[in-house]
Design an enzyme around this catalytic site. Sequence first.
Site, PDB file in Angstrom:
ATOM      1  N   GLY A  13       0.871  -1.196  -0.129  1.00 48.95           N
ATOM      2  CA  GLY A  13      -0.084  -0.045  -0.158  1.00 48.95           C
ATOM      3  C   GLY A  13       0.828   1.133   0.182  1.00 48.95           C
ATOM      4  O   GLY A  13       0.194   2.298  -0.096  1.00 48.95           O
ATOM      5  N   ALA A  18       7.321   6.836  -9.762  1.00 50.53           N
ATOM      6  CA  ALA A  18       7.675   5.661 -10.511  1.00 50.53           C
ATOM      7  C   ALA A  18       9.255   6.110 -11.036  1.00 50.53           C
ATOM      8  O   ALA A  18       9.730   5.352 -11.888  1.00 50.53           O
ATOM      9  CB  ALA A  18       6.715   5.922 -11.912  1.00 50.53           C
ATOM     10  N   LEU A  21      15.769   9.459  -9.099  1.00 47.51           N
ATOM     11  CA  LEU A  21      17.284   9.757  -9.365  1.00 47.51           C
ATOM     12  C   LEU A  21      18.146   8.694  -8.699  1.00 47.51           C
ATOM     13  O   LEU A  21      18.171   8.451  -7.476  1.00 47.51           O
ATOM     14  CB  LEU A  21      18.060  11.063  -8.874  1.00 47.51           C
ATOM     15  CG  LEU A  21      19.298  11.332  -9.033  1.00 47.51           C
ATOM     16  CD1 LEU A  21      19.725  11.684 -10.606  1.00 47.51           C
ATOM     17  CD2 LEU A  21      19.878  12.325  -8.177  1.00 47.51           C
ATOM     18  N   ASP A  47      17.742   7.132  -4.864  1.00 47.39           N
ATOM     19  CA  ASP A  47      18.216   5.842  -4.851  1.00 47.39           C
ATOM     20  C   ASP A  47      19.660   5.512  -4.674  1.00 47.39           C
ATOM     21  O   ASP A  47      20.346   5.977  -5.500  1.00 47.39           O
ATOM     22  CB  ASP A  47      17.643   4.796  -5.884  1.00 47.39           C
ATOM     23  CG  ASP A  47      18.484   3.488  -5.867  1.00 47.39           C
ATOM     24  OD1 ASP A  47      17.420   2.648  -5.301  1.00 47.39           O
ATOM     25  OD2 ASP A  47      19.501   3.075  -6.107  1.00 47.39           O
ATOM     26  N   TYR A  52      27.860   2.386  -2.294  1.00 50.91           N
ATOM     27  CA  TYR A  52      28.004   3.629  -3.179  1.00 50.91           C
ATOM     28  C   TYR A  52      28.946   4.421  -2.383  1.00 50.91           C
ATOM     29  O   TYR A  52      29.451   5.372  -3.165  1.00 50.91           O
ATOM     30  CB  TYR A  52      26.758   4.339  -3.397  1.00 50.91           C
ATOM     31  CG  TYR A  52      25.667   3.447  -4.222  1.00 50.91           C
ATOM     32  CD1 TYR A  52      26.113   2.158  -4.887  1.00 50.91           C
ATOM     33  CD2 TYR A  52      24.564   3.813  -4.775  1.00 50.91           C
ATOM     34  CE1 TYR A  52      25.263   1.349  -5.763  1.00 50.91           C
ATOM     35  CE2 TYR A  52      23.476   3.214  -5.423  1.00 50.91           C
ATOM     36  CZ  TYR A  52      23.993   1.888  -6.125  1.00 50.91           C
ATOM     37  OH  TYR A  52      23.137   1.121  -6.565  1.00 50.91           O
ATOM     38  N   LYS A  77      20.394   0.229   0.122  1.00 52.73           N
ATOM     39  CA  LYS A  77      20.626  -1.281   0.157  1.00 52.73           C
ATOM     40  C   LYS A  77      21.436  -1.748   1.200  1.00 52.73           C
ATOM     41  O   LYS A  77      22.494  -0.897   1.236  1.00 52.73           O
ATOM     42  CB  LYS A  77      20.999  -1.410  -1.343  1.00 52.73           C
ATOM     43  CG  LYS A  77      20.199  -0.772  -2.462  1.00 52.73           C
ATOM     44  CD  LYS A  77      20.545  -1.227  -3.782  1.00 52.73           C
ATOM     45  CE  LYS A  77      19.875  -0.094  -4.840  1.00 52.73           C
ATOM     46  NZ  LYS A  77      20.410   1.106  -4.647  1.00 52.73           N
ATOM     47  N   HIS A 110      21.073  -6.047  -1.711  1.00 56.13           N
ATOM     48  CA  HIS A 110      21.824  -5.567  -2.984  1.00 56.13           C
ATOM     49  C   HIS A 110      21.945  -6.582  -4.028  1.00 56.13           C
ATOM     50  O   HIS A 110      21.641  -6.363  -5.219  1.00 56.13           O
ATOM     51  CB  HIS A 110      23.018  -4.907  -2.434  1.00 56.13           C
ATOM     52  CG  HIS A 110      23.411  -3.800  -3.638  1.00 56.13           C
ATOM     53  ND1 HIS A 110      24.041  -2.522  -3.145  1.00 56.13           N
ATOM     54  CD2 HIS A 110      23.442  -3.529  -5.033  1.00 56.13           C
ATOM     55  CE1 HIS A 110      24.425  -2.031  -4.253  1.00 56.13           C
ATOM     56  NE2 HIS A 110      23.934  -2.566  -5.402  1.00 56.13           N
TER      57      HIS A 110
END
Length: 287
Positions: A13, A18, A21, A47, A52, A77, A110
């Site tokens: 929910g 959609a 970046l 994201d 990273y 992640k 990940h």
Amino acid sequence: MITTSPEIILNNGIRMPALGLGVYRSSPEETRSAVLMALQKGYRLIDTAAAYGNEREVGEALRRSGLHRGEVFVTTKLWVTDYGYRNALRAFEQSRRRLRLDYVDLYLLHWPVASDLAATVASYRAAETLLAEGRVRAIGVSNHAPEQLAHLMARTKIVPSVNQVELHPFFVQRDVRAFDARHGIVTQSWSPIGGVDRYAAESPRAARNLLAHPVIRDLAQRHGKTPAQVVLRWHLEHGLAVIPKSVHAARIAENFEVFDFTLTPQEVAALDALDTGVRGGPDPHWL
């Protein structure tokens, strides 16, 4: 001009933009400015990932933006060296502190670890605990093939909300998309305009420049759009979530200007037909 992304309703929910970046391969300093620019342009999904090395800068940009926390959907992640139940809980807390957020909107594993699926399962169970405790709003996976997802789902309680995979017209992942759709999992595309084929393709058979393909260039001319915009629109027409990466202001803006046109079913099919079946990034069965 539409200035906000449409939303996708996840299987629990929660609403997720959609289009967002991605900040893979963005240096810390580049990340800070890119995220701030994106938020100013209307992006509301960012994201990142522990691997990273730029979670801290994502958090700094969020605070500088002046936006309310609830206005921005943040994904991060868990990296494979932190797999295992207790390790995963500890690693999440480290990510949350680097981001300086009270909660994370979406937390993903990940990669599947093919040589230690038990650790992958234990890590996902930790994510289920985080969800139950309200420290994350949704959980999911990244880079999981259907059989790996099936293995995971048979041993855990909560169906992943998202499966984030390499996906673009040169690698359309029909089997992954079909499996995800059957189970109510949103497929989210990384390297959506084929960048991985240019900067890090592991297969010598990988196609190299999606945006130079004549079919895509013809569609771009027909719609008065750029090739990248046409490809991003293709993802949206398929109901996919998409996270293009850029650190350049003009490209960040360009990638968001995809809500004022549509592709016909025939045009979508023409892009589908570009599939080579060859991935540019790592194979999830190898890790």
